[in-house]
Design an enzyme around this catalytic site. Structure first.
Site, PDB file in Angstrom:
ATOM      1  N   GLU A 289      39.655  66.129  28.502  1.00  0.00           N
ATOM      2  CA  GLU A 289      38.634  66.931  27.806  1.00  0.00           C
ATOM      3  C   GLU A 289      39.196  68.266  27.330  1.00  0.00           C
ATOM      4  O   GLU A 289      38.719  68.831  26.355  1.00  0.00           O
ATOM      5  CB  GLU A 289      37.432  67.201  28.730  1.00  0.00           C
ATOM      6  CG  GLU A 289      36.393  66.100  28.724  1.00  0.00           C
ATOM      7  CD  GLU A 289      35.065  66.487  29.382  1.00  0.00           C
ATOM      8  OE1 GLU A 289      34.983  67.553  30.015  1.00  0.00           O
ATOM      9  OE2 GLU A 289      34.117  65.692  29.271  1.00  0.00           O
ATOM     10  N   LYS A 424      26.736  60.347  22.502  1.00  0.00           N
ATOM     11  CA  LYS A 424      25.370  60.675  22.939  1.00  0.00           C
ATOM     12  C   LYS A 424      24.398  60.530  21.764  1.00  0.00           C
ATOM     13  O   LYS A 424      23.333  59.934  21.902  1.00  0.00           O
ATOM     14  CB  LYS A 424      25.315  62.115  23.471  1.00  0.00           C
ATOM     15  CG  LYS A 424      26.050  62.306  24.785  1.00  0.00           C
ATOM     16  CD  LYS A 424      25.856  63.727  25.302  1.00  0.00           C
ATOM     17  CE  LYS A 424      26.773  64.013  26.475  1.00  0.00           C
ATOM     18  NZ  LYS A 424      26.788  65.410  26.869  1.00  0.00           N
TER      19      LYS A 424
HETATM   20  O1  F6P Z   1      26.835  68.962  34.388  1.00  0.00           O
HETATM   21  P1  F6P Z   1      26.383  68.305  33.140  1.00  0.00           P
HETATM   22  O2  F6P Z   1      25.823  69.292  32.169  1.00  0.00           O
HETATM   23  O3  F6P Z   1      25.399  67.207  33.446  1.00  0.00           O
HETATM   24  O4  F6P Z   1      27.624  67.675  32.422  1.00  0.00           O
HETATM   25  C1  F6P Z   1      28.398  66.678  32.996  1.00  0.00           C
HETATM   26  C2  F6P Z   1      29.652  66.391  32.226  1.00  0.00           C
HETATM   27  O5  F6P Z   1      29.327  66.059  30.907  1.00  0.00           O
HETATM   28  C3  F6P Z   1      30.232  66.658  29.988  1.00  0.00           C
HETATM   29  O6  F6P Z   1      29.597  67.731  29.368  1.00  0.00           O
HETATM   30  C4  F6P Z   1      30.653  65.719  28.939  1.00  0.00           C
HETATM   31  O7  F6P Z   1      29.612  64.896  28.572  1.00  0.00           O
HETATM   32  C5  F6P Z   1      31.364  67.130  30.862  1.00  0.00           C
HETATM   33  O8  F6P Z   1      32.124  68.111  30.297  1.00  0.00           O
HETATM   34  C6  F6P Z   1      30.626  67.533  32.085  1.00  0.00           C
HETATM   35  O9  F6P Z   1      31.497  67.664  33.153  1.00  0.00           O
END
Ligand code: F6P
Length: 447
Positions: A289, A424
């Site tokens: 990432e 998403k």
């Molecule tokens: O803690 P959240 O906002 O649910 O995000 C979970 C994970 O999803 C992401 O944003 C990617 O979808 C990651 O960077 C993050 O670790």
């Protein structure tokens, strides 16, 4: 021995010592940018001095909450995905006895994870399997709107409320989320859950040393003080005042940057202990990432050896020569198992009699190192003395620091992940989320 040692001798051949030394300035600059906030993504540098800034009061609050959950539950369900999941999972797997569940007596609550997938069978079997146990939950989401954990939490919240009532549920559910914003913060306030904060300036993949990692780990009986102590010592060992030649994070970042620029586009993280499998999963999110954007970045992959020498070993030895390998080596196992002599010696292995399994593993590692090097796969070797809280804490921080430095050398913002949104949007459109109707129609035509 220090927390870890790094050996890059086996990258020479693909790149030279001079190539690595030539990166000294870039690495120092990257490390400085992390420290003074002058680089891209500087809103997300809260992790840089995090180990040093965690107070004993904060650790005490975390331990107290963990003890309370442990007193109420046999099984604690930890709900989260990505950075809100992998850090705790990595440390827990590294430090747990994988056969603990076979023991008749469980001294600490069992920590199980949910919300890291959308598998109906996983969730069904998790809920069914825990039905006869007392349960509690830790729900973790910085944004509060990530689909996978939100869906899992709906089900688990209902289960807890149906068993213990709304008031009982409020004692058994802890939320870790943004200080002020987001759906989970609102829900936690409405329901009266105890909460912990994911600081604004720390992104998910750098959050293992916040309550995101520390609370589930404390609940599982892991010594989080030692984990933080290891990270704190690594923070010092990788600081801007530590010269390039003695700074493991800068050396690692320089070695992989030099190899990338020489055409090695894939980095395989290898370990010789299955306990480290999820450290590699955590590492893949951290590096994938952070670096994979703007059409650039090393692709992070992983193998567990010697198991994968009997599968991926073939490719590593003779496939496309775009690979580099980074090995996490562990000096000393926790336990002792010696190979015995066999009277028939049908397998011809009596020459190993009297040797420890770890010695055989070590020779497999050394033999593989040379075989891969000879096959054109440059090798970086990172050695930790043993797998315990202190060294794992140090290792995680080391990887974080090196990742920030590498990202800056690559010229990207190592602290955003805009590409994650694409799936998403499509998923929401296909599921008919209000506002996505047209996009949904277009996508369905293409399926
Ligand atoms: O803690 P959240 O906002 O649910 O995000 C979970 C994970 O999803 C992401 O944003 C990617 O979808 C990651 O960077 C993050 O670790």
């Amino acid at each position: 021995m220090s927390i870890l040692s790094i050996n890059i001798d086996k990258i020479y051949g693909t790149v030279s010592a001079a190539d690595v030394a030539a990166l000294k300035g870039e690495m120092e600059q990257g490390n400085r940018m992390l420290q003074d906030g002058s680089g891209k993504g500087s809103d997300f540098l809260g992790w840089v001095n995090l180990p040093e800034s965690i107070t004993s009061e904060e650790l005490k609050t975390i331990r107290k909450c963990a003890d309370n959950l442990a007193s109420l539950a046999d099984v604690i369900l930890v709900i989260g995905i990505g950075g809100s999941y992998l850090g705790a999972k990595a440390v827990l797997e590294a430090l747990s006895d994988p056969f603990q569940l076979l023991r008749n007596k469980q001294e600490k609550p069992i920590v199980l994870f949910a919300g890291q997938n959308l598998s109906e069978d996983y969730l069904y079997e998790l809920l069914e399997g825990t039905r006869s146990y007392k349960i509690a939950a830790i729900v973790i989401s910085k944004s509060g709107t990530t689909t996978e954990p939100a869906v899992a939490f709906r089900l688990i919240k209902n289960e807890i409320e149906s068993r213990y009532g709304a008031e009982g549920a409020a004692k058994r559910i802890v939320a870790i989320t943004d200080a002020a914003r987001g759906a989970l913060r609102t829900l936690a306030t409405n329901e009266g859950y105890e909460t912990f904060v994911i600081p604004d300036n720390i992104g998910g993949r750098y959050s293992v040393l916040t309550p995101v990692g520390l609370l589930p780990l404390a609940a599982a009986g892991i010594n989080v003080d030692e984990l933080v102590r290891g990270a704190r010592d690594m923070e010092k060992a990788t600081g801007t005042d530590v010269p390039f030649e003695k700074n493991p994070a800068m050396i690692y970042a320089a070695a992989r940057t030099a190899l990338y620029r020489a055409g090695k586009k894939i980095e395989i993280l290898a370990s010789y202990d299955p306990k480290l499998l999820y450290v590699a999963e955590w590492w893949k999110q951290l590096y994938g990432e952070s670096e994979g954007k703007d059409g650039k970045g090393i692709f992070p992959a992983s193998v567990t050896l010697t198991a994968d020498l009997h599968s991926m070993g073939q490719y590593i030895q003779q496939g496309e020569r775009t690979l580099m390998e980074t090995v996490i080596s562990v000096t000393k196992p926790k336990h002792k198992v010696v190979i015995e002599k066999d009277k028939d010696n049908l397998d011809g292995l009596n020459f190993l009699a009297g040797k420890r399994i770890s010695e055989v593993n070590r020779m497999a590692e050394m033999g593989t190192l040379l075989a891969h090097f000879d096959g054109g796969v440059p090798n970086i070797r990172i050695e930790i003395p043993e797998i315990n809280e202190y060294y794992i804490g140090g290792l995680l921080y080391f990887f974080e620091k090196a990742c920030g430095i590498s990202g800056y050398a690559l010229g990207v913002n190592p602290f955003d992940q805009p590409g994650v949104e694409a799936y998403k949007k499509n998923m929401f459109a296909l599921l008919g989320k209000p506002g996505y109707e047209e996009a949904g129609e277009e996508l369905r035509k293409r399926l």
